[in-house]
Design a protein around this motif. Structure first.
Motif, PDB file in Angstrom:
ATOM      1  N   MET A  70      36.029  64.765 -45.981  1.00 42.64           N
ATOM      2  CA  MET A  70      37.413  64.444 -46.320  1.00 42.64           C
ATOM      3  C   MET A  70      38.095  63.779 -45.131  1.00 42.64           C
ATOM      4  N   LEU A  71      38.990  62.842 -45.429  1.00 41.70           N
ATOM      5  CA  LEU A  71      39.880  62.242 -44.450  1.00 41.70           C
ATOM      6  C   LEU A  71      41.219  61.974 -45.140  1.00 41.70           C
ATOM      7  N   TYR A  72      42.274  61.788 -44.340  1.00 40.18           N
ATOM      8  CA  TYR A  72      43.534  61.364 -44.951  1.00 40.18           C
ATOM      9  C   TYR A  72      44.192  60.290 -44.105  1.00 40.18           C
ATOM     10  N   SER A  73      45.013  59.478 -44.773  1.00 40.46           N
ATOM     11  CA  SER A  73      45.741  58.399 -44.109  1.00 40.46           C
ATOM     12  C   SER A  73      47.226  58.558 -44.403  1.00 40.46           C
ATOM     13  N   ALA A  74      48.014  57.565 -44.053  1.00 38.29           N
ATOM     14  CA  ALA A  74      49.443  57.607 -44.350  1.00 38.29           C
ATOM     15  C   ALA A  74      49.713  57.474 -45.837  1.00 38.29           C
ATOM     16  N   THR A  75      48.723  56.998 -46.605  1.00 43.19           N
ATOM     17  CA  THR A  75      48.967  56.711 -48.019  1.00 43.19           C
ATOM     18  C   THR A  75      48.204  57.605 -48.992  1.00 43.19           C
ATOM     19  N   GLY A  76      47.165  58.304 -48.534  1.00 45.33           N
ATOM     20  CA  GLY A  76      46.403  59.122 -49.470  1.00 45.33           C
ATOM     21  C   GLY A  76      45.265  59.869 -48.806  1.00 45.33           C
ATOM     22  N   ILE A  77      44.441  60.512 -49.627  1.00 46.38           N
ATOM     23  CA  ILE A  77      43.346  61.346 -49.147  1.00 46.38           C
ATOM     24  C   ILE A  77      42.016  60.825 -49.685  1.00 46.38           C
ATOM     25  N   TYR A  78      41.001  60.813 -48.818  1.00 44.07           N
ATOM     26  CA  TYR A  78      39.674  60.271 -49.124  1.00 44.07           C
ATOM     27  C   TYR A  78      38.657  61.400 -49.257  1.00 44.07           C
ATOM     28  N   PHE A  79      37.705  61.200 -50.190  1.00 40.75           N
ATOM     29  CA  PHE A  79      36.617  62.160 -50.386  1.00 40.75           C
ATOM     30  C   PHE A  79      35.287  61.425 -50.487  1.00 40.75           C
ATOM     31  N   LEU A  80      34.248  62.058 -49.973  1.00 41.33           N
ATOM     32  CA  LEU A  80      32.875  61.549 -50.076  1.00 41.33           C
ATOM     33  C   LEU A  80      31.972  62.731 -50.414  1.00 41.33           C
ATOM     34  N   PHE A  81      31.210  62.617 -51.518  1.00 43.77           N
ATOM     35  CA  PHE A  81      30.249  63.640 -51.922  1.00 43.77           C
ATOM     36  C   PHE A  81      28.843  63.072 -51.855  1.00 43.77           C
ATOM     37  N   SER A  82      27.903  63.870 -51.382  1.00 51.48           N
ATOM     38  CA  SER A  82      26.476  63.561 -51.422  1.00 51.48           C
ATOM     39  C   SER A  82      25.795  64.642 -52.255  1.00 51.48           C
ATOM     40  N   ASN A  83      25.130  64.230 -53.360  1.00 55.14           N
ATOM     41  CA  ASN A  83      24.576  65.165 -54.329  1.00 55.14           C
ATOM     42  C   ASN A  83      23.070  64.957 -54.488  1.00 55.14           C
ATOM     43  N   GLU A  84      22.277  65.828 -53.908  1.00 56.35           N
ATOM     44  CA  GLU A  84      20.839  65.774 -54.140  1.00 56.35           C
ATOM     45  C   GLU A  84      20.585  66.052 -55.628  1.00 56.35           C
ATOM     46  N   ASP A  85      19.685  65.264 -56.251  1.00 58.41           N
ATOM     47  CA  ASP A  85      19.500  65.389 -57.687  1.00 58.41           C
ATOM     48  C   ASP A  85      18.088  64.968 -58.071  1.00 58.41           C
ATOM     49  N   GLU A  86      17.712  65.261 -59.316  1.00 58.00           N
ATOM     50  CA  GLU A  86      16.411  64.870 -59.852  1.00 58.00           C
ATOM     51  C   GLU A  86      16.549  63.919 -61.033  1.00 58.00           C
ATOM     52  N   ILE A  87      17.485  64.239 -61.925  1.00 58.30           N
ATOM     53  CA  ILE A  87      17.699  63.425 -63.124  1.00 58.30           C
ATOM     54  C   ILE A  87      19.189  63.170 -63.285  1.00 58.30           C
ATOM     55  N   LEU A  88      19.546  61.927 -63.553  1.00 54.78           N
ATOM     56  CA  LEU A  88      20.942  61.570 -63.753  1.00 54.78           C
ATOM     57  C   LEU A  88      21.329  61.865 -65.204  1.00 54.78           C
ATOM     58  N   THR A  89      22.278  62.770 -65.376  1.00 50.89           N
ATOM     59  CA  THR A  89      22.751  63.127 -66.712  1.00 50.89           C
ATOM     60  C   THR A  89      24.195  62.653 -66.840  1.00 50.89           C
ATOM     61  N   ALA A  90      24.375  61.468 -67.396  1.00 50.72           N
ATOM     62  CA  ALA A  90      25.708  60.879 -67.514  1.00 50.72           C
ATOM     63  C   ALA A  90      25.679  59.810 -68.602  1.00 50.72           C
ATOM     64  N   THR A  91      26.275  60.115 -69.740  1.00 50.53           N
ATOM     65  CA  THR A  91      26.312  59.165 -70.856  1.00 50.53           C
ATOM     66  C   THR A  91      27.714  58.673 -71.162  1.00 50.53           C
ATOM     67  N   ARG A  92      28.730  59.333 -70.655  1.00 50.69           N
ATOM     68  CA  ARG A  92      30.111  58.960 -70.960  1.00 50.69           C
ATOM     69  C   ARG A  92      30.424  57.585 -70.384  1.00 50.69           C
ATOM     70  N   GLN A  93      31.120  56.757 -71.161  1.00 48.32           N
ATOM     71  CA  GLN A  93      31.315  55.360 -70.795  1.00 48.32           C
ATOM     72  C   GLN A  93      32.785  54.965 -70.721  1.00 48.32           C
ATOM     73  N   LYS A  94      33.661  55.925 -70.470  1.00 46.11           N
ATOM     74  CA  LYS A  94      35.075  55.575 -70.345  1.00 46.11           C
ATOM     75  C   LYS A  94      35.794  56.595 -69.467  1.00 46.11           C
ATOM     76  N   ASP A  95      36.884  56.148 -68.862  1.00 42.64           N
ATOM     77  CA  ASP A  95      37.741  57.032 -68.080  1.00 42.64           C
ATOM     78  C   ASP A  95      38.473  58.007 -69.002  1.00 42.64           C
ATOM     79  N   PHE A  96      38.912  59.119 -68.444  1.00 42.37           N
ATOM     80  CA  PHE A  96      39.670  60.158 -69.149  1.00 42.37           C
ATOM     81  C   PHE A  96      38.854  60.813 -70.257  1.00 42.37           C
TER      82      PHE A  96
END
Length: 238
Positions: A70-96
């Motif tokens: 995590m980091l923050y600036s004058a305008t907002g907050i930043y995040f970075l995730f690193s996720n060890e994985d084996e199979i990508l499970t993601a079928t959703r194709q839209k925001d919200f």
């Protein structure tokens, strides 16, 4: 020739910045200037802070390392995730969409603890997002979508995949998410623009669906629901 004491100190400091830290109930969030996101955490600014381990809390027989920065600036907050994985499970194709039913990273931010209202952000490996404001009233926690969601109120986000393709069912080694949440998006919450010494309550999560029983990671442990805001940890802004 042996390195000088100064050089040795630099080497040790750099090593510590790259070593995951043990999970605690409080994290110091360091200050940065604003920067662009690539999805893979290659910006030099990420060298200002160290990795934090996200503990695996459920389905731990299938161990996978998850860590974040995590980091923050004058305008907002930043995040970075690193996720060890084996199979990508993601079928959703839209925001919200209901991103939490597939592989996901989640962040809950609670700047003003005098009100039981907090901000929830979810991001999928395919780079779809769910930003909502959650009024948690006696355990009822249905979220509300942003009304004005553009310009300085809009997030920035990107993802990357290592060892495979960015598509559902792909065999991979890791996926990463990188996102920026502007403080303006957190309106009308109070205490939303932190100054040095400001404290927010927060929690961070990951869910993975490689197996029949999903694996769950949480910075601060919760039982039954990620919305147990009483269990959130502290972000202390430097």
């Amino acid at each position: 020739m042996k390195p000088s004491a100064a050089l040795a100190l630099v080497i040790i400091t750099l090593a510590l910045l790259q070593t995951p830290a043990a999970a605690t109930d409080s994290i110091v969030v360091r200050r940065t200037t604003d920067f662009l996101l690539s999805g893979d955490g290659q910006s030099n600014q990420w060298g200002l802070t160290q990795w934090q381990v996200l503990p695996q809390r459920r389905n731990t027989q299938y161990k996978k390392e998850t860590k974040f920065k995590m980091l923050y600036s004058a305008t907002g907050i930043y995040f970075l995730f690193s996720n060890e994985d084996e199979i990508l499970t993601a079928t959703r194709q839209k925001d919200f969409d209901s991103l939490w039913v597939e592989d996901v990273n989640e962040v809950f931010l609670w700047p003003d603890t005098t009100e039981t209202i907090y901000f929830e952000y979810e991001i999928s490996p395919l780079n779809y997002e769910l930003p909502i404001l959650v009024p948690n009233i006696r355990g009822n926690h249905l979220g509300w979508r942003p009304w004005i969601y553009e310009e300085n109120r809009k997030t920035r986000h990107a993802t990357a995949v290592v060892g495979g393709k960015k598509k559902s069912g792909s065999k991979i080694r890791e996926w990463l998410s990188e996102f920026f949440i502007p403080f303006e998006l957190l309106a009308p919450l109070h205490n939303r623009v932190p100054q040095p010494g400001t404290i927010w309550k927060a929690n961070l999560y990951r869910v993975d669906y490689d197996h029949k029983e999903p694996a769950v990671w949480a910075w601060q442990p919760t039982e039954g629901s990620f919305h147990q805001f009483q269990q959130f940890g502290k972000l202390v802004f430097e």
